[in-house]
Design a protein around this motif. Structure first.
Motif, PDB file in Angstrom:
ATOM      1  N   ALA A 118       0.510  -1.218  -0.077  1.00 38.27           N
ATOM      2  CA  ALA A 118       0.069  -0.075  -0.107  1.00 38.27           C
ATOM      3  C   ALA A 118       0.978   1.212  -0.005  1.00 38.27           C
ATOM      4  N   GLU A 119       2.139   1.065   0.699  1.00 42.48           N
ATOM      5  CA  GLU A 119       2.821   2.149   0.780  1.00 42.48           C
ATOM      6  C   GLU A 119       4.434   1.887   1.114  1.00 42.48           C
ATOM      7  N   ALA A 120       5.426   2.382   0.361  1.00 40.99           N
ATOM      8  CA  ALA A 120       6.524   2.050   0.655  1.00 40.99           C
ATOM      9  C   ALA A 120       7.500   3.182   0.920  1.00 40.99           C
ATOM     10  N   ARG A 121       8.719   2.871   1.845  1.00 42.93           N
ATOM     11  CA  ARG A 121       9.557   3.887   2.218  1.00 42.93           C
ATOM     12  C   ARG A 121      10.857   3.237   1.938  1.00 42.93           C
ATOM     13  N   LEU A 122      11.938   4.000   1.292  1.00 44.81           N
ATOM     14  CA  LEU A 122      13.171   3.414   1.043  1.00 44.81           C
ATOM     15  C   LEU A 122      14.306   4.565   1.320  1.00 44.81           C
ATOM     16  N   ALA A 123      15.279   4.503   2.084  1.00 43.80           N
ATOM     17  CA  ALA A 123      16.385   5.459   2.177  1.00 43.80           C
ATOM     18  C   ALA A 123      17.529   4.799   2.106  1.00 43.80           C
TER      19      ALA A 123
ATOM     20  N   MET B 171       7.434   3.278  -7.433  1.00 40.36           N
ATOM     21  CA  MET B 171       7.291   2.224  -8.150  1.00 40.36           C
ATOM     22  C   MET B 171       6.563   1.048  -7.752  1.00 40.36           C
ATOM     23  N   MET B 172       6.897   0.943  -6.190  1.00 44.91           N
ATOM     24  CA  MET B 172       6.271  -0.299  -5.487  1.00 44.91           C
ATOM     25  C   MET B 172       4.933  -0.284  -5.041  1.00 44.91           C
TER      26      MET B 172
ATOM     27  N   PHE C 223      11.708  -6.109  -6.123  1.00 49.48           N
ATOM     28  CA  PHE C 223      12.742  -5.162  -5.400  1.00 49.48           C
ATOM     29  C   PHE C 223      13.938  -5.124  -6.344  1.00 49.48           C
ATOM     30  N   ALA C 224      14.563  -6.291  -6.811  1.00 49.12           N
ATOM     31  CA  ALA C 224      15.618  -6.046  -7.720  1.00 49.12           C
ATOM     32  C   ALA C 224      15.323  -5.052  -8.924  1.00 49.12           C
ATOM     33  N   GLU C 225      14.427  -4.988  -9.416  1.00 47.68           N
ATOM     34  CA  GLU C 225      14.151  -4.192 -10.538  1.00 47.68           C
ATOM     35  C   GLU C 225      13.941  -2.808 -10.032  1.00 47.68           C
ATOM     36  N   VAL C 226      13.308  -2.331  -8.949  1.00 44.62           N
ATOM     37  CA  VAL C 226      13.164  -1.147  -8.335  1.00 44.62           C
ATOM     38  C   VAL C 226      14.831  -0.624  -7.922  1.00 44.62           C
ATOM     39  N   ALA C 227      15.379  -1.445  -7.443  1.00 46.70           N
ATOM     40  CA  ALA C 227      17.033  -1.112  -6.987  1.00 46.70           C
ATOM     41  C   ALA C 227      17.639  -0.735  -8.193  1.00 46.70           C
TER      42      ALA C 227
END
Lengths: 748, 350
Positions: free
Chosen positions: B256-261, B278-279, B289-293
């Motif tokens: 529903a919601e993602a956070r990444l730092a 993107m997620m 996750f690999a695609e996003v990274a």
């Protein structure tokens, strides 16, 4: 008749016991007084300014600013450094290096002392040194192994020959049906004992007293006497505790001499303690090496040749060369053996002995090359080593004084669970998906003896005093040597007062080369035996003694009783014998030294086998040593607890060598950029996991009367290779530089 | 070190009025004192703020947000049960930083304001634009563990904080008081990128003091899927080569919601808002996750042209997301933020 040294009397109940460190409580409660803990009246503090470039000249220092700072009493530079009586460029003893004492304005390496500032407080002296703000005429520094032309130098470190050749090396290469030709690089490493180098110097007329952590008290006194033109007996040195030495506290360093000079100039006691950053300066280090190993085997997987050459860094002004290639001598049976050394002069401090010098770096390369050879032969690495097991010392043909290495391999493999290890790499994954690898390495370390003296005094009350200027650098000498002394006197440990760590005592020799327990222990044993011999003579000649007339039978001392050998019913307390002889203390003395003919007759080494398990995250490439089993054969074990601690410590330093330690130079100035314990990594407790050190039984009737070989450094040897080989086994990647880093696995 | 005035104000007002150019605030001192010893920082006055009242509390505000006083010690915050339950990746990040001894002393505001560990910044003899504007940058010739995002020709240093990385992901703000009164600064904006003025390493104006940090109530909604991952050269007491704070709110099997730092990749914690977008709405799986990274680190580049650190950052981001998707562990692992997790057996030596 055998040629073994017989133990003349029962060697007793103290040795072999896991006695805890006798100085342990003093240390953990903070009551142990280390050198820098001394604060004599009217003490001054010295701080030296360090060069922040590696090559060039100091063109200017703001001495006026330093002198004007409140509390500064002396600013010493090459312009005003008072003369020394001895030539500072000389080496007063065999075990010395050329020192830095402000001879001129040349900068030969970063971290070199360029001035000394003395103040009423440490803070004042520190700020005074900072205010000097040296300016330089800088030249391009040479700090890498390819930055200058190589040269050959003889001898290599410790006077070992630059080249050793046994057999026909070219024939060995020609006879090989398979071979490896690989190069391994090891990094510059710095000792970094917890206790930094320190001195408190105090003059009284032409007598000098030093509080100074030293691995070699007598030699240090002689060096100081030489530089200051006074008789050696005018120098006393107290070194009751060392917070680690690792080879860096064996010889006096330039800053010590400057502090002593300041104390004489100012006629007040002076203290100087190195900062952590300065520990990357004039205290020696393990020089970087690049080693080439060419191994050949025949179709039976027997080694036809081990051809080991090494390029080592050294300084522009002295010649210590890491004797790494010598690690290939004495271990594996091979048709031909060659070890050759070359060196390159760089703008660095002179390297020196550090934690298994030569053997650690050399074994790291050798054990990896052996693994590569085994891989090529399609043979299990342990089996390959057993196929090339040497029953006599290869090359020299000498018999080993003892060698329980086969038993080390057997016990280690069993304890570790080596059987069933897949031959191919990248075959094992644990429950978390971590690549898992197993590797092993063989350990060898020579067991030298130096020279030590000791005295023992049996007091009328039946207690004893034993004395030698031995060194407890954390290894536990104060405990294990006391155990030996107590046994030699037939007394329980608590009836023996043991004095060590002061130069006024009989020369305890050098705590180095893993030979201190053997050397000082032999001296103590001889001194105690001398006392018991005299006591026996007294008793045998005394009609009132139950031992009267039994002089030919020989005596045994046990629990404060002298008894006839083989007849426990005839005995008498020491105190009774002495009381009738007039109540006078009985003094004996002894030396610990190995006769040259004994040293020539046998190859004398400690041995070991180390097995390591490493887990590697295949994507992040983070590594973790998860298990390590080291099994060692090191002759008689005096104190199993301290021995285990020494061996584990050595294995941890092996881990440190394999994965962590590396000094990195700034390319512009040549300065070491990670000169602190945040940047210069050694393992933390969380890195040390599942370590196990075991000793196997080994009687050595040749090394010395006590059968002691030494355990101080061998733990490191073999461990480095075992870890690197396990990383290969986990990942299939062969990293040929140390330390192995995450980035190396990512880019391999 | 250089002589300095030592001032111990008793109130915040006294502290603010004691400030003058050339002064430095002293919290736990774990960074400032080191830099004063090397000479990299030479304040004329050191103002010890550890006696200021009321700044050592962890409070839940009526709106569900959490307010952390500036002087709360790192260890105190990490070991606060309620806090760790609500913001597990913040606690995990804290426990992966420094050593136990340092965490006992270091304050949370000090952690936010710590200086880069670039060795050329720390050593006064080195050339460093950040320390000495216009001097040059010695790090450029020996990059090592440098920035791969947001660096400039003037400076390639990274921010070393672990704690700040999840704070940025969770949109924490700093409450700041200065001569002009109170204001709020997003933690994400606290450290400017170097550009041509790397010496400006904080968004705080001279004389401003952080009084508290605030985590918004929404940040609690990630508690079930939140991890911090730190790749480093030894298991403890080492700065990251790359780190990532990853948090997911998963509803009905979808993100529903993602956070990444990311940490250790730039002069500030690097939030990847594009990746978060993107997620959203997708099923959490390793391929995503690999695609996003891969996508979000396409613009990364390293000063020496080496790829390893970019690869590592990408792999770290993807792995942290996978770990978050697997669920927050009931307890913070014995080796916090480590890829080795908890499955290491107990030592055989007692």
């Amino acid at each position: 008749m055998s040629d073994t040294i017989s133990l003349s009397r029962r060697f007793g109940s103290n040795s072999g016991q896991p006695v805890t460190r006798r100085d342990g409580i003093a240390k953990v409660t903070g009551s142990a007084t280390f050198s820098a803990d001394n604060h004599p009246d009217s003490l001054l503090y010295a701080v030296y300014a360090t060069a922040t470039i590696a090559r060039g000249r100091v063109t200017r220092m703001d001495t006026a600013a330093a002198e004007a700072h409140p509390g500064i009493v002396l600013v010493m530079t090459p312009q005003n450094r008072p003369p020394l009586q001895g030539n500072p460029d000389d080496k007063p003893t065999f075990f010395s290096q050329r020192i830095e004492v402000l001879q001129d304005d040349t900068v030969r390496y970063a971290g070199q002392p360029v001035a000394l500032v003395v103040g009423e407080t440490l803070e004042a002296a520190t700020e005074g040194a900072r205010l000097l703000n040296p300016q330089y005429a800088m030249e391009k520094p040479r700090t890498g192994l390819d930055d200058a032309a190589a040269y050959t130098f003889e001898p290599a470190g410790f006077g070992t020959p630059a080249n050793t050749v046994h057999g026909d090396v070219e024939a060995g290469h020609a006879a090989a049906t398979a071979s490896v030709d690989v190069s391994y690089t090891t990094s510059a490493m710095y000792h970094n004992a917890m206790e930094t180098h320190a001195v408190v110097a105090k003059w009284n007329g032409d007598k000098l007293h030093l509080e100074l952590p030293s691995q070699a008290l007598t030699m240090t006194c002689h060096s100081m006497a030489y530089f200051f033109g006074i008789p050696p007996e005018n120098v006393t040195l107290s070194s009751p505790y060392l917070g680690g030495g690792f080879g860096s506290k064996a010889f006096p360093i330039g800053p010590y001499v400057l502090a002593v000079l300041a104390a004489r100039t100012l006629d007040r006691p002076v203290k100087l303690a190195l900062s952590r950053n300065q520990m990357f300066g004039p205290v020696g280090h393990r020089g970087a090496t690049r080693q080439r190993l060419r191994l050949g085997i025949d179709d039976q997987a027997a080694l036809t040749v081990i051809d080991h050459s090494g390029l080592s860094e050294t300084s522009t002004f002295d010649d210590f060369i890491e004797p790494a290639p010598n690690a290939s001598q004495g271990l594996y049976k091979a048709g031909a053996l060659r070890s050759t050394h070359s060196a390159v002069r760089l703008d660095i401090g002179t390297p020196g002995p550090m934690r298994a010098p030569g053997e650690a770096s050399g074994s790291a390369a050798l054990e990896c090359a052996m693994d590569e050879m085994a891989e090529k032969a399609g043979i299990d690495p342990l089996e390959f080593r057993l196929l090339n097991y040497a029953e006599i010392e290869p090359g020299t043909g000498k018999p080993y004084s003892s060698k329980a290495l086969r038993e080390c391999y057997r016990q280690g493999a069993e304890r570790f669970g080596w059987a069933g290890r897949p031959l191919q790499p990248r075959q094992m994954v644990d429950g978390d998906g971590m690549l898992t690898g197993w590797g092993m390495g063989t350990a060898l370390f020579p067991c030298p003896m130096f020279m030590a003296e000791a005295e023992a005094t049996l007091r009328p009350d039946g207690t004893a005093l034993v004395e030698t200027s031995a060194v407890d650098m954390g290894q536990g000498a104060w405990t294990s040597l006391a155990q030996i002394a107590a046994d030699s006197l037939g007394l329980p440990l608590d009836k023996v007062e043991f004095r060590a760590g002061h130069s006024s005592l009989p020369d305890g020799g050098v705590a180095g080369g893993s030979g201190h327990t053997a050397t000082a222990g032999s001296a103590l044993h001889a001194a105690g035996s001398d006392v018991i011999r005299q006591l026996g003579e007294l008793a045998a000649a005394d009609p009132a003694s139950p031992l009267h007339g039994s002089g030919n039978a020989g005596f045994v001392a046990r629990d404060g009783l002298l008894m006839v050998e083989g007849d426990d019913s005839r005995s008498e307390p020491f105190a009774d014998i002495l009381a009738r002889a007039g109540g006078v203390p009985l003094k004996g003395s002894g030396r610990g030294v190995r006769p040259p003919e004994a040293a020539e007759a046998h190859a004398m080494h400690s041995h070991g086998a180390v097995f390591a398990e490493v887990k590697v995250d295949s994507v992040l490439c983070q590594m973790r040593v998860t298990r390590m089993v080291g099994v060692f054969a090191a002759g008689r074990i005096i104190n199993p607890r301290l021995t285990e601690s020494q061996l584990l410590g050595g294995m941890i330093w092996g881990l440190s060598f394999a994965l962590h330690e590396e000094a990195r130079h700034d390319p512009r100035t040549g300065r070491i950029v990670n000169a602190d314990l945040a940047g210069y990594h050694v393992p933390v407790n969380a890195d040390v996991h599942g370590f196990e050190a075991i000793t196997v039984h080994e009687d050595d009737p040749h090394v010395n009367a006590l059968g002691i070989k030494g355990v101080g450094e061998i733990g490191t040897v073999g461990s480095v290779g075992a870890i690197a080989n396990a990383i290969w086994h986990a990942t299939g990647k062969r990293i040929r530089r140390f330390p192995i880093r995450i980035e190396d696995l990512l880019t391999a | 070190m250089k002589l300095f005035d030592f001032i111990q104000p008793a109130t915040i007002d006294e502290a603010l009025s004691a400030w003058r150019p050339g002064a430095a605030w002293l919290g736990g001192g774990t960074n400032l004192v080191d830099l004063m010893k090397t000479g990299a920082m030479q304040p004329d006055a050191v103002i010890d703020i550890t006696r200021l009242p009321g700044l050592d509390r962890i409070e839940t505000l009526p709106d569900g947000s959490t307010r952390i006083g500036a002087l709360v010690r790192n260890a105190t915050l990490a070991h606060d049960r309620d806090f760790a339950a609500a913001y597990p990746m913040v606690a995990e990040a804290l426990l992966s930083g420094a050593s136990g001894q340092l965490r006992n002393v270091a304050t949370v505001a000090g952690n936010l304001l710590q200086k880069t560990r670039c060795p050329f910044f720390q050593e006064p003899a080195a050339l460093c634009n950040r320390r000495d504007p216009g001097a040059g940058c010695d790090a450029m010739a020996a990059p090592g563990n440098s920035a791969i995002l947001g660096w400039s020709d003037a400076c390639i240093a990274t921010n070393p904080s672990d704690f700040t990385v999840p704070l940025v992901a969770l949109e924490a703000v700093a409450e700041v008081r200065g001569p002009q009164g109170m204001r709020e600064i997003a933690v994400a904006d606290l450290q400017p990128l170097p550009g041509s003025t790397p010496e400006r390493d904080t968004a705080l104006e001279p004389g401003e003091l952080i009084l508290a940090l605030r985590l918004p109530a929404r940040a609690r909604s990630f508690a079930a899927h939140a991890r911090y991952l730190k790749v480093r050269e030894r298991t403890s007491f080492a700065f990251a080569l790359a780190s990532a704070a990853a948090a997911l709110r998963i509803e009905g099997g979808l993100i529903a919601e993602a956070r990444l730092a990311l940490g250790a990749v730039a002069a500030k914690p690097w939030r990847l808002a594009e990746a978060e977008a993107m997620m959203t709405g997708k099923a959490p799986d390793a391929a995503l996750f690999a695609e996003v990274a891969e996508a979000v680190l396409a613009m990364a580049n390293s000063p020496d042209g080496q790829k390893w650190k970019i690869d590592l950052a990408r792999n770290t981001a993807a792995r942290a997301l996978s770990m978050a998707a697997a669920g927050t562990p009931a307890r913070i692992p014995a080796l916090p933020a480590s890829p080795f997790g908890t499955r290491i057996e107990d030592p055989q030596h007692v």
